[in-house]
Structures are given as structure tokens and as C-alpha cells.
Design a protein around this motif. Structure first.
Motif, PDB file in Angstrom:
ATOM      1  N   GLU A  20      18.988-101.591  -3.887  1.00  0.00           N
ATOM      2  CA  GLU A  20      19.963-100.520  -3.649  1.00  0.00           C
ATOM      3  C   GLU A  20      21.179-100.710  -4.550  1.00  0.00           C
ATOM      4  O   GLU A  20      21.672 -99.763  -5.176  1.00  0.00           O
ATOM      5  N   LYS A  21      21.646-101.931  -4.653  1.00  0.00           N
ATOM      6  CA  LYS A  21      22.814-102.259  -5.474  1.00  0.00           C
ATOM      7  C   LYS A  21      22.542-102.014  -6.953  1.00  0.00           C
ATOM      8  O   LYS A  21      23.379-101.449  -7.673  1.00  0.00           O
ATOM      9  N   TYR A  22      21.354-102.411  -7.401  1.00  0.00           N
ATOM     10  CA  TYR A  22      21.067-102.360  -8.836  1.00  0.00           C
ATOM     11  C   TYR A  22      20.354-101.080  -9.281  1.00  0.00           C
ATOM     12  O   TYR A  22      20.132-100.882 -10.468  1.00  0.00           O
ATOM     13  N   GLY A  23      19.993-100.221  -8.338  1.00  0.00           N
ATOM     14  CA  GLY A  23      19.377 -98.955  -8.708  1.00  0.00           C
ATOM     15  C   GLY A  23      17.894 -99.031  -8.993  1.00  0.00           C
ATOM     16  O   GLY A  23      17.406 -98.408  -9.938  1.00  0.00           O
ATOM     17  N   GLY A  24      17.164 -99.780  -8.165  1.00  0.00           N
ATOM     18  CA  GLY A  24      15.722 -99.887  -8.331  1.00  0.00           C
ATOM     19  C   GLY A  24      14.983 -98.774  -7.601  1.00  0.00           C
ATOM     20  O   GLY A  24      15.590 -97.861  -7.019  1.00  0.00           O
ATOM     21  N   TYR A  25      13.653 -98.865  -7.622  1.00  0.00           N
ATOM     22  CA  TYR A  25      12.820 -97.822  -7.035  1.00  0.00           C
ATOM     23  C   TYR A  25      11.659 -98.456  -6.270  1.00  0.00           C
ATOM     24  O   TYR A  25      11.176 -99.536  -6.628  1.00  0.00           O
ATOM     25  N   LEU A  26      11.220 -97.751  -5.220  1.00  0.00           N
ATOM     26  CA  LEU A  26      10.024 -98.130  -4.476  1.00  0.00           C
ATOM     27  C   LEU A  26       8.953 -97.078  -4.715  1.00  0.00           C
ATOM     28  O   LEU A  26       9.155 -95.895  -4.417  1.00  0.00           O
ATOM     29  N   LEU A  27       7.834 -97.505  -5.243  1.00  0.00           N
ATOM     30  CA  LEU A  27       6.665 -96.646  -5.400  1.00  0.00           C
ATOM     31  C   LEU A  27       5.660 -97.147  -4.362  1.00  0.00           C
ATOM     32  O   LEU A  27       5.015 -98.163  -4.560  1.00  0.00           O
ATOM     33  N   ASP A  45      14.183 -93.540  -4.410  1.00  0.00           N
ATOM     34  CA  ASP A  45      15.320 -94.071  -5.160  1.00  0.00           C
ATOM     35  C   ASP A  45      16.100 -94.979  -4.213  1.00  0.00           C
ATOM     36  O   ASP A  45      16.669 -94.516  -3.226  1.00  0.00           O
ATOM     37  N   CYS A  46      16.123 -96.268  -4.499  1.00  0.00           N
ATOM     38  CA  CYS A  46      16.745 -97.221  -3.573  1.00  0.00           C
ATOM     39  C   CYS A  46      18.247 -97.011  -3.459  1.00  0.00           C
ATOM     40  O   CYS A  46      18.841 -97.276  -2.406  1.00  0.00           O
ATOM     41  N   HIS A  47      18.893 -96.558  -4.519  1.00  0.00           N
ATOM     42  CA  HIS A  47      20.347 -96.375  -4.492  1.00  0.00           C
ATOM     43  C   HIS A  47      20.748 -95.218  -3.585  1.00  0.00           C
ATOM     44  O   HIS A  47      21.652 -95.346  -2.755  1.00  0.00           O
ATOM     45  N   SER A  48      20.034 -94.099  -3.700  1.00  0.00           N
ATOM     46  CA  SER A  48      20.381 -92.925  -2.902  1.00  0.00           C
ATOM     47  C   SER A  48      19.600 -92.832  -1.601  1.00  0.00           C
ATOM     48  O   SER A  48      20.008 -92.141  -0.673  1.00  0.00           O
ATOM     49  N   GLY A  49      18.462 -93.533  -1.546  1.00  0.00           N
ATOM     50  CA  GLY A  49      17.585 -93.436  -0.387  1.00  0.00           C
ATOM     51  C   GLY A  49      16.717 -92.200  -0.376  1.00  0.00           C
ATOM     52  O   GLY A  49      15.949 -91.970   0.566  1.00  0.00           O
ATOM     53  N   GLU A  50      16.806 -91.379  -1.414  1.00  0.00           N
ATOM     54  CA  GLU A  50      16.076 -90.115  -1.456  1.00  0.00           C
ATOM     55  C   GLU A  50      14.625 -90.312  -1.889  1.00  0.00           C
ATOM     56  O   GLU A  50      14.315 -91.175  -2.717  1.00  0.00           O
ATOM     57  N   ILE A  51      13.742 -89.499  -1.307  1.00  0.00           N
ATOM     58  CA  ILE A  51      12.362 -89.414  -1.780  1.00  0.00           C
ATOM     59  C   ILE A  51      12.366 -88.497  -3.002  1.00  0.00           C
ATOM     60  O   ILE A  51      12.705 -87.311  -2.895  1.00  0.00           O
ATOM     61  N   ILE A  52      12.018 -89.031  -4.166  1.00  0.00           N
ATOM     62  CA  ILE A  52      12.089 -88.231  -5.380  1.00  0.00           C
ATOM     63  C   ILE A  52      10.724 -87.687  -5.798  1.00  0.00           C
ATOM     64  O   ILE A  52      10.635 -86.854  -6.700  1.00  0.00           O
ATOM     65  N   TYR A  53       9.675 -88.155  -5.125  1.00  0.00           N
ATOM     66  CA  TYR A  53       8.327 -87.644  -5.416  1.00  0.00           C
ATOM     67  C   TYR A  53       7.449 -87.974  -4.227  1.00  0.00           C
ATOM     68  O   TYR A  53       7.566 -89.052  -3.638  1.00  0.00           O
ATOM     69  N   GLN A  54       6.575 -87.028  -3.850  1.00  0.00           N
ATOM     70  CA  GLN A  54       5.690 -87.283  -2.720  1.00  0.00           C
ATOM     71  C   GLN A  54       4.435 -86.417  -2.816  1.00  0.00           C
ATOM     72  O   GLN A  54       4.489 -85.269  -3.243  1.00  0.00           O
ATOM     73  N   ARG A  55       3.308 -86.997  -2.429  1.00  0.00           N
ATOM     74  CA  ARG A  55       2.049 -86.270  -2.320  1.00  0.00           C
ATOM     75  C   ARG A  55       1.460 -86.537  -0.938  1.00  0.00           C
ATOM     76  O   ARG A  55       1.556 -87.658  -0.410  1.00  0.00           O
ATOM     77  N   ILE A  56       0.830 -85.512  -0.372  1.00  0.00           N
ATOM     78  CA  ILE A  56       0.334 -85.570   0.999  1.00  0.00           C
ATOM     79  C   ILE A  56      -1.202 -85.489   0.997  1.00  0.00           C
ATOM     80  O   ILE A  56      -1.791 -84.713   0.249  1.00  0.00           O
ATOM     81  N   LEU A  57      -1.829 -86.279   1.861  1.00  0.00           N
ATOM     82  CA  LEU A  57      -3.276 -86.233   2.030  1.00  0.00           C
ATOM     83  C   LEU A  57      -3.624 -85.069   2.961  1.00  0.00           C
ATOM     84  O   LEU A  57      -3.044 -84.952   4.047  1.00  0.00           O
ATOM     85  N   PRO A  58      -4.558 -84.203   2.578  1.00  0.00           N
ATOM     86  CA  PRO A  58      -4.891 -83.065   3.453  1.00  0.00           C
ATOM     87  C   PRO A  58      -5.518 -83.537   4.766  1.00  0.00           C
ATOM     88  O   PRO A  58      -6.447 -84.345   4.771  1.00  0.00           O
ATOM     89  N   LEU A  59      -5.015 -83.020   5.872  1.00  0.00           N
ATOM     90  CA  LEU A  59      -5.514 -83.438   7.184  1.00  0.00           C
ATOM     91  C   LEU A  59      -6.949 -82.990   7.433  1.00  0.00           C
ATOM     92  O   LEU A  59      -7.625 -83.525   8.320  1.00  0.00           O
ATOM     93  N   THR A  60      -7.424 -82.040   6.642  1.00  0.00           N
ATOM     94  CA  THR A  60      -8.804 -81.576   6.799  1.00  0.00           C
ATOM     95  C   THR A  60      -9.827 -82.670   6.499  1.00  0.00           C
ATOM     96  O   THR A  60     -10.985 -82.559   6.899  1.00  0.00           O
ATOM     97  N   ILE A  61      -9.396 -83.732   5.831  1.00  0.00           N
ATOM     98  CA  ILE A  61     -10.314 -84.818   5.505  1.00  0.00           C
ATOM     99  C   ILE A  61     -10.521 -85.761   6.687  1.00  0.00           C
ATOM    100  O   ILE A  61     -11.505 -86.517   6.732  1.00  0.00           O
ATOM    101  N   LEU A  62      -9.616 -85.710   7.666  1.00  0.00           N
ATOM    102  CA  LEU A  62      -9.634 -86.724   8.731  1.00  0.00           C
ATOM    103  C   LEU A  62     -10.901 -86.724   9.590  1.00  0.00           C
ATOM    104  O   LEU A  62     -11.432 -87.800   9.897  1.00  0.00           O
ATOM    105  N   PRO A  63     -11.420 -85.580  10.026  1.00  0.00           N
ATOM    106  CA  PRO A  63     -12.646 -85.641  10.839  1.00  0.00           C
ATOM    107  C   PRO A  63     -13.796 -86.350  10.128  1.00  0.00           C
ATOM    108  O   PRO A  63     -14.530 -87.135  10.749  1.00  0.00           O
ATOM    109  N   GLY A  64     -13.954 -86.085   8.829  1.00  0.00           N
ATOM    110  CA  GLY A  64     -15.013 -86.746   8.085  1.00  0.00           C
ATOM    111  C   GLY A  64     -14.791 -88.244   7.962  1.00  0.00           C
ATOM    112  O   GLY A  64     -15.731 -89.036   8.116  1.00  0.00           O
ATOM    113  N   LEU A  65     -13.543 -88.642   7.693  1.00  0.00           N
ATOM    114  CA  LEU A  65     -13.234 -90.075   7.597  1.00  0.00           C
ATOM    115  C   LEU A  65     -13.459 -90.765   8.940  1.00  0.00           C
ATOM    116  O   LEU A  65     -14.009 -91.878   8.992  1.00  0.00           O
TER     117      LEU A  65
END
Length: 268
Positions: free
Chosen positions: A60-67, A76-96
Motif C-alpha cells: 500500500e505504501k509503495y504502490g504495488g498491485y495484487l493480481l 491497486d494496493c495504494h487505492s484499494g480499488e479493483i482495477i480489473y475483474q472477470r467473472i465466471l458464468p454461474l451457468t457452469i456450476l451445475p455441470g461442475l
């Protein structure tokens, strides 16, 4: 010095066999950030399972990132914001769910600071929970319970079976999900076309770092994409052989401060 990014897997790379960052590795990474270089932690772990190391390195202090989630979410560790996100479709769950039940696999996803398990907890789900420092909640009706956005599912099985199941799952669901193993007993089910390399390719332009100025370090199957993508791809000495085969450089093991050698070699 040209601004570069050091991209680090966590388990088996940043941490030693005790899941700890050694003092020498911590000092080398923090000195690197003090010189204005970027550090990105890139892991299959859920975001809460990365916080311990974010705090220890003071990202957070140095401006790193969590992927996290193999690239399905970038914070973004400094701002705490999610800067990119992808979602798994829930339609896959019954098969899994049906596949896991038929083959005796574990099946989990994540909600907040909890691991959500479809079945009684097996030894591999216990490993996942322990690694991340998160409690497991076994739910009686997984398909009804999971009605929220998820970044990934994780299926578990003995390694020799997981290798076969990985291919079967890819044949069934490869058109809507990315499926690969992060450990011999962990099968990651991710949103389509999500891996560490793809997510790095999305974020690097936004932070002003060219692909050729990245050094990506890892030890597991799910690190191969970013090792191949990087300006310099590094395999740890303890890495799986396919990871070493993909790398430009093989450093010492995670128990021998292999990252210190990488920093000395490529960020001097």
C-alpha cells in the motif's frame, strides 16, 4: 533506471517452504520499491489470502498491485480499488457440481473471507484454506447458495486423477472457461481466456510499463503463461519441470532466496 515491474507468484516463489518471506527476500523487494520499481503479486489465491503478504511488503505504501484468482481480479494496493475483474458464468456450476460429485472431487469457491465448499472437506481443500488463512464453510446446497459473482472455482483430486480430470473438464467446458492446474492436486476453473499473462497484458499499459520491462517469477503450472509473456521469465529452482522449460532463467529455490538473485541480476 528504466521503470520495470517484478511480478511474483506467492507460494513456492515469494515464500519459502514455511510459507514465509525470508528477511533477505523482503529487504531486496522493499529496496527495489524504494528505487521506484513496481512489484506485482500474481497468485491463484483469492484476494484475502494475499493480504498477509501485501501488508508484510507494505505494498500500500509503495504502490504495488495484487493480481489474484490467477488474474481474474487486480487490485491497486495504494487505492484499494479493483482495477480489473472477470467473472465466471454461474451457468457452469451445475455441470461442475455434477462432475465433482460423480468423480469424488472437492469443489469450492470464495465469498468474502470464507472458502465455500460443496462437499465435506478433503485434505486438499484443507490445504487451500490453511494456505490462505481462511475458514471453510460447507454448504448444504451449493448450487442454490452460490448466487453471487465469483472469480473462480477450484476442484481438488489426487494428482494422478487431477491430471485426467483437467483434460476432461477442458473438453467439456473449455469453450466457456479457462481450466488448468496450479498444483498437481488443484484444478482451477477460471473465466474464459483468464490467466496471469492475459491480466498483465491488460494492466501494464495503465501503469506505464512495457511488457519487455517485466520480470515474471514462478514455480507452478499456472505461472507458465506469465513466464512466457515476460520480458524475462524466471523459474524457481524448485519449479515444476514444464515451468523451467518455459523460462529464460532458472534461479535458486524459494528456500535459498532465489528472488534475491533475480533482483541482483535484472534490477541492478
Amino acid at each position: 533506471m528504466t521503470e520495470k515491474a517484478l511480478v511474483l507468484d506467492i507460494d513456492g516463489t515469494l515464500t519459502n517452504s514455511a510459507k514465509e518471506i525470508t528477511p533477505a527476500t523482503k529487504t531486496a523487494i522493499q529496496n527495489l520499491m524504494k528505487r521506484g520499481q513496481k512489484v506485482i503479486l500474481a497468485s491463484g489465491r483469492p484476494t484475502p489470502g494475499m493480504r498477509r503478504y501485501e501488508e508484510e511488503l507494505e505494498l500500500e505504501k509503495y504502490g504495488g498491485y495484487l493480481l489474484s484468482f490467477n488474474g481474474a481480479r487486480i487490485v491497486d494496493c495504494h487505492s484499494g480499488e479493483i482495477i480489473y475483474q472477470r467473472i465466471l458464468p454461474l451457468t457452469i456450476l451445475p455441470g461442475l457440481y455434477g462432475f465433482a460429485k460423480k468423480n469424488g472431487c472437492g469443489l469450492i469457491t470464495y465469498l468474502g473471507n470464507e472458502v465455500i465448499s460443496a462437499f465435506p472437506v478433503d485434505k486438499y481443500v484443507e490445504i487451500e484454506a490453511r494456505i490462505n488463512g481462511l475458514p471453510v464453510r460447507e454448504v448444504s446446497n451449493f448450487l442454490n447458495f452460490v448466487d453471487f459473482d465469483i472469480n473462480k472455482c477450484l476442484m481438488t483430486a489426487d494428482p494422478e486423477k487431477a491430471e485426467i480430470f483437467e483434460e476432461e473438464l477442458r473438453e467439456k467446458y473449455g469453450h466457456i472457461a479457462s481450466i488448468y492446474r496450479s498444483e498437481p492436486y488443484f484444478i482451477e476453473i477460471m473465466p474464459k481466456d483468464v490467466d496471469k499473462a492475459a491480466s498483465l497484458d491488460k494492466m501494464l499499459p495503465s501503469i506505464g510499463i512495457a511488457r519487455e520491462n517485466t520480470v515474471c517469477c514462478g514455480d507452478g503450472f499456472n505461472d507458465i503463461s506469465m513466464i512466457r509473456y515476460a520480458g524475462v521469465g524466471v523459474a524457481m529452482g524448485n519449479a515444476q519441470q514444464p515451468v523451467k522449460d518455459a523460462a529464460d532463467y532458472i534461479t535458486a529455490t524459494n528456500d535459498e532466496d532465489g528472488l534475491v538473485r533475480v533482483i541482483e541480476k535484472y534490477f541492478s
